[in-house]
Design a protein around this motif. Structure first.
Motif, mmCIF file in Angstrom:
data_model
loop_
_atom_site.group_PDB
_atom_site.id
_atom_site.type_symbol
_atom_site.label_atom_id
_atom_site.label_comp_id
_atom_site.label_asym_id
_atom_site.label_seq_id
_atom_site.Cartn_x
_atom_site.Cartn_y
_atom_site.Cartn_z
ATOM 1 N N ALA A 44 -4.668 -6.824 12.534
ATOM 2 C CA ALA A 44 -5.488 -7.466 12.129
ATOM 3 C C ALA A 44 -5.407 -7.207 10.630
ATOM 4 O O ALA A 44 -5.264 -6.203 10.061
ATOM 5 C CB ALA A 44 -6.585 -6.349 12.688
ATOM 6 N N ALA A 45 -6.672 -8.094 9.864
ATOM 7 C CA ALA A 45 -6.756 -7.939 9.024
ATOM 8 C C ALA A 45 -7.658 -7.536 8.391
ATOM 9 O O ALA A 45 -7.990 -6.799 9.093
ATOM 10 C CB ALA A 45 -7.737 -9.725 8.533
ATOM 11 N N PRO A 46 -7.258 -6.685 7.191
ATOM 12 C CA PRO A 46 -8.305 -5.560 6.541
ATOM 13 C C PRO A 46 -10.260 -6.032 6.381
ATOM 14 O O PRO A 46 -10.656 -7.264 6.018
ATOM 15 C CB PRO A 46 -7.612 -5.485 5.833
ATOM 16 C CG PRO A 46 -7.047 -6.616 5.406
ATOM 17 C CD PRO A 46 -6.486 -7.186 6.011
ATOM 18 N N GLU A 47 -10.728 -5.375 7.451
ATOM 19 C CA GLU A 47 -12.109 -5.978 7.052
ATOM 20 C C GLU A 47 -12.501 -5.491 5.575
ATOM 21 O O GLU A 47 -12.450 -4.457 5.082
ATOM 22 C CB GLU A 47 -13.315 -4.747 8.186
ATOM 23 C CG GLU A 47 -12.725 -5.161 9.565
ATOM 24 C CD GLU A 47 -13.359 -5.891 10.176
ATOM 25 O OE1 GLU A 47 -14.048 -7.093 9.095
ATOM 26 O OE2 GLU A 47 -12.359 -6.931 10.795
ATOM 27 N N PRO A 48 -12.839 -6.661 5.583
ATOM 28 C CA PRO A 48 -14.295 -5.994 3.967
ATOM 29 C C PRO A 48 -15.010 -5.120 3.778
ATOM 30 O O PRO A 48 -15.609 -4.659 4.998
ATOM 31 C CB PRO A 48 -15.397 -7.541 3.935
ATOM 32 C CG PRO A 48 -15.113 -8.529 4.804
ATOM 33 C CD PRO A 48 -14.319 -8.171 5.604
ATOM 34 N N GLY A 49 -15.463 -4.545 3.003
ATOM 35 C CA GLY A 49 -16.311 -3.623 2.562
ATOM 36 C C GLY A 49 -17.059 -3.832 0.635
ATOM 37 O O GLY A 49 -16.886 -4.902 0.287
ATOM 38 N N GLN A 50 -17.680 -2.180 0.781
ATOM 39 C CA GLN A 50 -18.330 -2.319 -0.213
ATOM 40 C C GLN A 50 -16.689 -2.051 -1.646
ATOM 41 O O GLN A 50 -15.927 -1.498 -1.751
ATOM 42 C CB GLN A 50 -19.285 -0.858 -0.824
ATOM 43 C CG GLN A 50 -20.069 -1.050 0.197
ATOM 44 C CD GLN A 50 -21.381 -2.436 -0.242
ATOM 45 O OE1 GLN A 50 -21.124 -2.290 -1.292
ATOM 46 N NE2 GLN A 50 -21.927 -3.472 0.672
ATOM 47 N N PRO A 51 -16.937 -2.644 -2.643
ATOM 48 C CA PRO A 51 -16.267 -3.305 -3.835
ATOM 49 C C PRO A 51 -15.793 -1.387 -4.591
ATOM 50 O O PRO A 51 -17.194 -0.329 -3.690
ATOM 51 C CB PRO A 51 -16.614 -3.416 -5.161
ATOM 52 C CG PRO A 51 -17.538 -3.181 -4.527
ATOM 53 C CD PRO A 51 -18.279 -3.740 -3.018
ATOM 54 N N PHE A 52 -14.989 -0.694 -4.754
ATOM 55 C CA PHE A 52 -14.584 0.389 -5.354
ATOM 56 C C PHE A 52 -14.083 0.739 -6.053
ATOM 57 O O PHE A 52 -13.045 -0.536 -7.045
ATOM 58 C CB PHE A 52 -14.173 1.561 -4.164
ATOM 59 C CG PHE A 52 -13.462 1.584 -3.100
ATOM 60 C CD1 PHE A 52 -12.198 1.664 -3.806
ATOM 61 C CD2 PHE A 52 -13.082 0.585 -2.618
ATOM 62 C CE1 PHE A 52 -11.148 1.511 -2.998
ATOM 63 C CE2 PHE A 52 -11.987 0.124 -1.928
ATOM 64 C CZ PHE A 52 -10.531 0.473 -2.348
ATOM 65 N N THR A 53 -13.708 2.238 -6.961
ATOM 66 C CA THR A 53 -13.247 1.581 -7.938
ATOM 67 C C THR A 53 -11.467 2.925 -7.858
ATOM 68 O O THR A 53 -12.045 4.135 -7.052
ATOM 69 C CB THR A 53 -13.382 2.462 -9.513
ATOM 70 O OG1 THR A 53 -14.541 1.655 -9.709
ATOM 71 C CG2 THR A 53 -12.986 3.155 -10.639
ATOM 72 N N VAL A 54 -10.698 2.831 -7.745
ATOM 73 C CA VAL A 54 -9.383 3.816 -8.073
ATOM 74 C C VAL A 54 -8.625 4.191 -9.067
ATOM 75 O O VAL A 54 -8.448 3.005 -10.209
ATOM 76 C CB VAL A 54 -8.517 3.589 -6.356
ATOM 77 C CG1 VAL A 54 -8.191 2.109 -7.206
ATOM 78 C CG2 VAL A 54 -7.384 4.271 -6.563
ATOM 79 N N GLU A 55 -8.297 5.495 -9.044
ATOM 80 C CA GLU A 55 -7.797 5.924 -10.442
ATOM 81 C C GLU A 55 -6.068 6.436 -9.777
ATOM 82 O O GLU A 55 -6.394 6.929 -8.812
ATOM 83 C CB GLU A 55 -8.509 6.775 -11.259
ATOM 84 C CG GLU A 55 -7.567 7.807 -12.187
ATOM 85 C CD GLU A 55 -8.173 8.364 -12.932
ATOM 86 O OE1 GLU A 55 -7.779 8.948 -14.380
ATOM 87 O OE2 GLU A 55 -9.303 8.227 -13.328
ATOM 88 N N LEU A 56 -5.163 6.067 -11.394
ATOM 89 C CA LEU A 56 -3.772 6.487 -10.605
ATOM 90 C C LEU A 56 -3.540 7.513 -10.841
ATOM 91 O O LEU A 56 -3.504 7.740 -12.368
ATOM 92 C CB LEU A 56 -2.888 5.435 -10.752
ATOM 93 C CG LEU A 56 -2.927 4.175 -10.279
ATOM 94 C CD1 LEU A 56 -2.105 3.040 -10.348
ATOM 95 C CD2 LEU A 56 -2.940 4.119 -8.584
ATOM 96 N N ALA A 57 -3.721 9.064 -10.382
ATOM 97 C CA ALA A 57 -3.648 10.003 -11.070
ATOM 98 C C ALA A 57 -2.023 10.537 -12.273
ATOM 99 O O ALA A 57 -1.864 11.051 -13.513
ATOM 100 C CB ALA A 57 -2.758 11.245 -10.104
ATOM 101 N N ARG A 58 -1.025 9.947 -11.226
ATOM 102 C CA ARG A 58 -0.460 9.718 -12.255
ATOM 103 C C ARG A 58 0.163 8.872 -13.624
ATOM 104 O O ARG A 58 0.780 9.169 -14.993
ATOM 105 C CB ARG A 58 1.867 9.438 -11.697
ATOM 106 C CG ARG A 58 1.512 10.474 -10.610
ATOM 107 C CD ARG A 58 2.546 10.175 -9.855
ATOM 108 N NE ARG A 58 2.622 10.625 -8.964
ATOM 109 C CZ ARG A 58 3.678 10.076 -7.517
ATOM 110 N NH1 ARG A 58 4.387 9.906 -7.649
ATOM 111 N NH2 ARG A 58 3.336 10.557 -5.823
ATOM 112 N N GLY A 80 -3.342 7.158 -14.613
ATOM 113 C CA GLY A 80 -4.904 7.644 -16.074
ATOM 114 C C GLY A 80 -4.770 5.902 -15.460
ATOM 115 O O GLY A 80 -5.484 5.444 -15.811
ATOM 116 N N GLN A 81 -4.275 4.967 -14.042
ATOM 117 C CA GLN A 81 -4.187 3.698 -14.963
ATOM 118 C C GLN A 81 -5.984 3.141 -13.827
ATOM 119 O O GLN A 81 -5.605 4.635 -12.600
ATOM 120 C CB GLN A 81 -3.920 2.484 -13.969
ATOM 121 C CG GLN A 81 -3.468 1.369 -13.973
ATOM 122 C CD GLN A 81 -2.569 0.614 -13.864
ATOM 123 O OE1 GLN A 81 -1.754 0.979 -13.345
ATOM 124 N NE2 GLN A 81 -2.734 -0.337 -14.459
#
Length: 319
Positions: free
Chosen positions: A227-241, A243-244
């Protein structure tokens, strides 16, 4: 992702108004062998982004010189099925991944019950090639196919299979008012029977519930769903190692956003089933959509192929 294989489209067949079959050959050398139940990821350079969709290999595993897949045109396509249906032609070149198998036949099963809904018939085409070859070599291989479809739309292989399988074929045409009675699939089956299902989520859920009610162990029920991933609300992610920080749009998965940023995460199914892309997170709200992690695991891990972060804060990944 592992090294890609360059292939050329050698044949395209329109099987129904919404199902199209594609055949591939390797540009250089031979295609890797595969076992029934295998799938490949196909790289699809759609407008605006590149998708990597998983499709079951439906050819005879004894003939790995050609790979075949069948694709249904989805009404809510994110672009992958539409790209294949509208743009890919004989002679075009594509990239695919090596075959992976998350849906193999159980070697110790005494009887195989195959249940397909619509385009879910695709992995069973290779299954049936194997089972029929086994029956020819050692008569008595026990199996049956139950295929639910709508004639003229999702009945891509119904006529062929009816002729090939005879009494082992059980078809259910929704256009004719026929419905698969899932409860009947468990009646009178010999000990050691295994059930395999590929199709809509509601079909999988019903069979899981019935199997549990019948006292079937989890190891006797096998299922697959790309199943293709369902859309949702946009969000922000940070990569801990590093800082990106990345912005994940509403119609992109977290896995796709990571790949676009050059962060490779191991993956196979891209549908929240196989567990290959499991990723640890350190903080943030998570909307879990996978079929792999238990509740305890979800407290510290997620499946970026389908799960999303909340829109109220930043999701911090251990990457």
């Amino acid at each position: 992702m592992s090294a890609m294989i360059e292939v050329q489209v050698t044949d395209v067949r329109q099987l129904t108004p919404v199902v199209r079959e594609f055949s591939f050959r390797a540009i250089d050398g031979m295609l890797p062998g595969f076992s029934c139940g295998s799938h490949v990821q196909v790289v699809l350079p759609t407008e605006g982004r590149t998708l990597r969709n998983a499709y079951s290999l439906l050819g005879d595993p004894r003939d790995s010189g050609v790979y075949r897949i069948a694709v249904r045109l989805q009404e809510t396509s994110r672009g992958g099925s539409r790209y294949l249906h509208e743009q890919v032609r004989v002679g075009d070149r594509l990239q695919i991944g090596a075959p992976s198998n998350l849906f193999a036949l159980h070697s110790q099963a005494r009887h195989h019950i195959l249940v397909a809904g619509g385009i879910g018939i695709t992995p069973f085409m290779a299954y049936l090639a194997d089972l029929q070859a086994s029956d020819e070599a050692t008569p008595g291989t026990s199996f049956e196919l139950h295929y639910a479809y709508r004639s003229g739309l999702t009945d891509a292989y119904a006529s062929e299979l009816r002729e090939r399988l005879g009494e082992r074929f059980h078809g259910y045409d929704a256009a004719a008012g026929q419905r698969l009675d899932c409860a009947s699939l468990f009646a009178g089956k010999p000990l050691g029977s295994h059930l395999y299902v590929c199709g809509p989520q509601r079909l999988l859920d019903e069979l899981k519930t019935l199997a549990a009610a019948q006292g079937w162990s989890a190891g006797r029920l096998h299922w697959e769903a790309f199943a293709a991933p369902e859309p949702g609300q946009p969000f922000t992610v940070e990569l801990a190692r590093s800082g990106q920080r990345l912005q994940v749009p509403s119609d992109h998965s977290l896995l796709e956003a990571l790949e676009a940023a050059g962060v490779e995460v191991p993956n196979l199914c891209r549908g929240g089933v196989c567990g290959q892309c499991i990723t640890r997170y350190l903080s943030g709200e998570v909307e879990h959509r996978d079929h792999y992690l238990d509740e305890q695991q979800r407290g510290e891990a997620l499946m970026p192929c389908v799960s999303r972060g909340g829109c109220s804060g930043t999701l911090l990944l251990d990457l």
